[in-house]
Design a protein around this motif. Sequence first.
Motif, PDB file in Angstrom:
ATOM      1  N   ALA A 160      27.186  48.818  43.284  1.00 29.87           N
ATOM      2  CA  ALA A 160      26.070  49.462  43.923  1.00 29.87           C
ATOM      3  C   ALA A 160      26.527  49.127  45.445  1.00 29.87           C
ATOM      4  N   LEU A 161      27.370  48.628  45.870  1.00 30.09           N
ATOM      5  CA  LEU A 161      28.338  48.650  47.369  1.00 30.09           C
ATOM      6  C   LEU A 161      28.385  49.278  48.037  1.00 30.09           C
ATOM      7  N   PRO A 162      27.695  49.957  48.880  1.00 24.51           N
ATOM      8  CA  PRO A 162      27.616  51.606  49.549  1.00 24.51           C
ATOM      9  C   PRO A 162      29.177  52.099  50.091  1.00 24.51           C
ATOM     10  N   MET A 163      30.099  51.744  50.087  1.00 24.29           N
ATOM     11  CA  MET A 163      31.289  51.860  50.308  1.00 24.29           C
ATOM     12  C   MET A 163      32.315  51.465  49.067  1.00 24.29           C
ATOM     13  N   PRO A 164      33.272  52.263  48.347  1.00 23.17           N
ATOM     14  CA  PRO A 164      34.448  51.629  47.166  1.00 23.17           C
ATOM     15  C   PRO A 164      34.562  50.045  47.120  1.00 23.17           C
ATOM     16  N   VAL A 165      35.385  49.886  46.221  1.00 20.60           N
ATOM     17  CA  VAL A 165      35.422  48.790  45.465  1.00 20.60           C
ATOM     18  C   VAL A 165      36.813  48.719  44.622  1.00 20.60           C
ATOM     19  N   ILE A 166      38.288  48.550  45.185  1.00 20.24           N
ATOM     20  CA  ILE A 166      39.269  48.555  44.360  1.00 20.24           C
ATOM     21  C   ILE A 166      39.417  47.040  43.807  1.00 20.24           C
ATOM     22  N   ALA A 167      39.999  47.368  42.975  1.00 26.14           N
ATOM     23  CA  ALA A 167      40.396  46.375  41.863  1.00 26.14           C
ATOM     24  C   ALA A 167      41.598  46.469  41.770  1.00 26.14           C
ATOM     25  N   ALA A 168      42.595  45.708  42.274  1.00 25.55           N
ATOM     26  CA  ALA A 168      44.006  45.442  42.144  1.00 25.55           C
ATOM     27  C   ALA A 168      44.219  44.273  40.753  1.00 25.55           C
ATOM     28  N   LEU A 169      44.471  44.555  39.575  1.00 27.18           N
ATOM     29  CA  LEU A 169      45.097  43.795  38.230  1.00 27.18           C
ATOM     30  C   LEU A 169      46.388  43.377  37.624  1.00 27.18           C
ATOM     31  N   ASP A 170      46.271  42.017  38.273  1.00 26.23           N
ATOM     32  CA  ASP A 170      47.945  41.293  37.798  1.00 26.23           C
ATOM     33  C   ASP A 170      47.060  40.610  36.930  1.00 26.23           C
ATOM     34  N   GLY A 171      48.162  40.355  35.906  1.00 25.78           N
ATOM     35  CA  GLY A 171      47.786  39.626  34.622  1.00 25.78           C
ATOM     36  C   GLY A 171      46.960  39.600  34.106  1.00 25.78           C
ATOM     37  N   TYR A 172      45.966  38.779  33.776  1.00 28.87           N
ATOM     38  CA  TYR A 172      44.567  38.568  32.692  1.00 28.87           C
ATOM     39  C   TYR A 172      44.240  39.249  33.655  1.00 28.87           C
ATOM     40  N   ALA A 173      43.129  40.060  32.513  1.00 34.43           N
ATOM     41  CA  ALA A 173      41.995  40.565  33.523  1.00 34.43           C
ATOM     42  C   ALA A 173      40.640  40.510  31.982  1.00 34.43           C
ATOM     43  N   LEU A 174      40.360  39.458  31.247  1.00 27.63           N
ATOM     44  CA  LEU A 174      40.202  39.361  30.429  1.00 27.63           C
ATOM     45  C   LEU A 174      38.904  38.736  30.625  1.00 27.63           C
ATOM     46  N   GLY A 175      37.757  39.037  29.134  1.00 31.56           N
ATOM     47  CA  GLY A 175      35.584  39.118  28.939  1.00 31.56           C
ATOM     48  C   GLY A 175      35.802  39.057  30.527  1.00 31.56           C
TER      49      GLY A 175
ATOM     50  N   LEU B 154      45.712  52.690  48.514  1.00 31.37           N
ATOM     51  CA  LEU B 154      44.331  53.893  48.483  1.00 31.37           C
ATOM     52  C   LEU B 154      43.534  53.351  49.397  1.00 31.37           C
ATOM     53  N   ALA B 155      43.501  52.116  50.235  1.00 27.68           N
ATOM     54  CA  ALA B 155      41.731  51.549  50.641  1.00 27.68           C
ATOM     55  C   ALA B 155      42.275  53.228  51.498  1.00 27.68           C
ATOM     56  N   GLY B 156      43.488  53.107  52.320  1.00 23.82           N
ATOM     57  CA  GLY B 156      43.904  53.235  53.752  1.00 23.82           C
ATOM     58  C   GLY B 156      43.252  54.932  52.822  1.00 23.82           C
ATOM     59  N   ARG B 157      43.459  56.117  52.254  1.00 18.18           N
ATOM     60  CA  ARG B 157      43.371  57.435  51.579  1.00 18.18           C
ATOM     61  C   ARG B 157      41.804  57.460  51.889  1.00 18.18           C
ATOM     62  N   ILE B 158      41.264  56.823  51.088  1.00 21.19           N
ATOM     63  CA  ILE B 158      40.094  56.909  51.222  1.00 21.19           C
ATOM     64  C   ILE B 158      39.313  56.475  52.527  1.00 21.19           C
ATOM     65  N   LEU B 159      39.975  55.830  53.502  1.00 20.54           N
ATOM     66  CA  LEU B 159      39.351  56.064  54.549  1.00 20.54           C
ATOM     67  C   LEU B 159      39.640  57.408  55.809  1.00 20.54           C
ATOM     68  N   ARG B 160      40.609  58.046  55.471  1.00 23.25           N
ATOM     69  CA  ARG B 160      40.507  59.572  55.834  1.00 23.25           C
ATOM     70  C   ARG B 160      39.032  59.765  56.149  1.00 23.25           C
ATOM     71  N   GLY B 161      38.343  59.637  55.222  1.00 27.37           N
ATOM     72  CA  GLY B 161      36.861  59.893  54.817  1.00 27.37           C
ATOM     73  C   GLY B 161      35.835  59.085  55.422  1.00 27.37           C
ATOM     74  N   ASP B 162      35.363  60.795  56.101  1.00 31.49           N
ATOM     75  CA  ASP B 162      34.573  59.500  56.816  1.00 31.49           C
ATOM     76  C   ASP B 162      33.155  58.568  56.090  1.00 31.49           C
ATOM     77  N   PRO B 163      33.051  57.277  57.158  1.00 30.93           N
ATOM     78  CA  PRO B 163      32.491  56.200  56.267  1.00 30.93           C
ATOM     79  C   PRO B 163      30.899  57.145  55.510  1.00 30.93           C
TER      80      PRO B 163
END
Length: 245
Positions: A89-104, A189-198
Motif C-alpha cells: 500500500a505504499l504510495p509510490m511503486p515498489v521494485i523487488a530485485a530477486l537474486d537467488g532464493y525468494a522462498l516462503g 526501472l525506477a528511473g523509467r517510472i520516475l519520468r512520470g509525475d509523482p
Amino acid sequence: MAGTLQVTRSPERVEILLDRPSARNAINQAMVDELHAVCEELERDPRVLLLGGTGGVFASGADIAELRERRAADALAGINTHLFSRIAALPMPVIAALDGYALGGGAELAYATDFRIASPTLRIGNPEPALGIIAAAGAGWRLRELVGEPLAKEILLAGRILTAEEALAARLVTEIHPAEELLDAARALAGRILRGDPAALRETKRVFAAGAHEHPQIDLEAQAVLFESPEKLARMTAFLERKHA
C-alpha cells in the motif's frame, strides 16, 4: 546490535538490501520492525522503494527458529501479513530485485511489490506445507492474481519452486539480468517510472488497488485532482511546445 537492513536514501528513491547473510536473509522480528520503520518514512515522504538482498539471496523465508516458537495468537497477530500489506500500500511503486532464493515469506514479500525483476539464479515459491504451516502472508490470494489459479495451486499445494525462466514465462517477474547487473537494472526501472509525475504515479497506484465497486468514480475523482495540478499544465505545455518547435 547490528541492523538487518542496508538502507540507501536519495530524494527520489530508497534502496533496501535485506542483510542477514548468516541466515540467508531470513525475515525475523527485527527485520519486520526495521521494515515497518522504513514504511513509516515512505508514508510521510513518498519515494520509489527498491528491495534486494545481500549475499546472492533475496530472502530464504521467514526465520524458522522464530516460527517454531509461535502459537495461535502470533498467527492471528499477522506479523508478516501486516508488514507486507503495508509495503503493498505504499504510495509510490515498489521494485523487488530477486537474486537467488525468494522462498516462503521471502516470496510473499516479493508478491507484495509492484515490480519484480530477477537474476538467472532465482528460485521462488512457497514450501510452507512441508513445515506444517500455510503461506498465510498474502500468497493465498496475491499469487492467484499474479499467475492464475492452476500455477498458484502447483506452487502452494504441490511445492513447485519456479526458476527465473519459469517465473518470467508466468510474468511473475518481468526481466532477467545477470546478478552483478540486477540492482542497476532495478535502478533503471525506477528511473523509467520516475519520468512520470509523482502525483500521477501515486494516484495511478491508488486507483489500480481500488475494488471493482469503486470504479469508475475513483478514477474520475483522481483525474479531477490531477486536472487542477500545476504539474499537469507544465508538462502538457512543454509537450505542445516541443511538438510545434
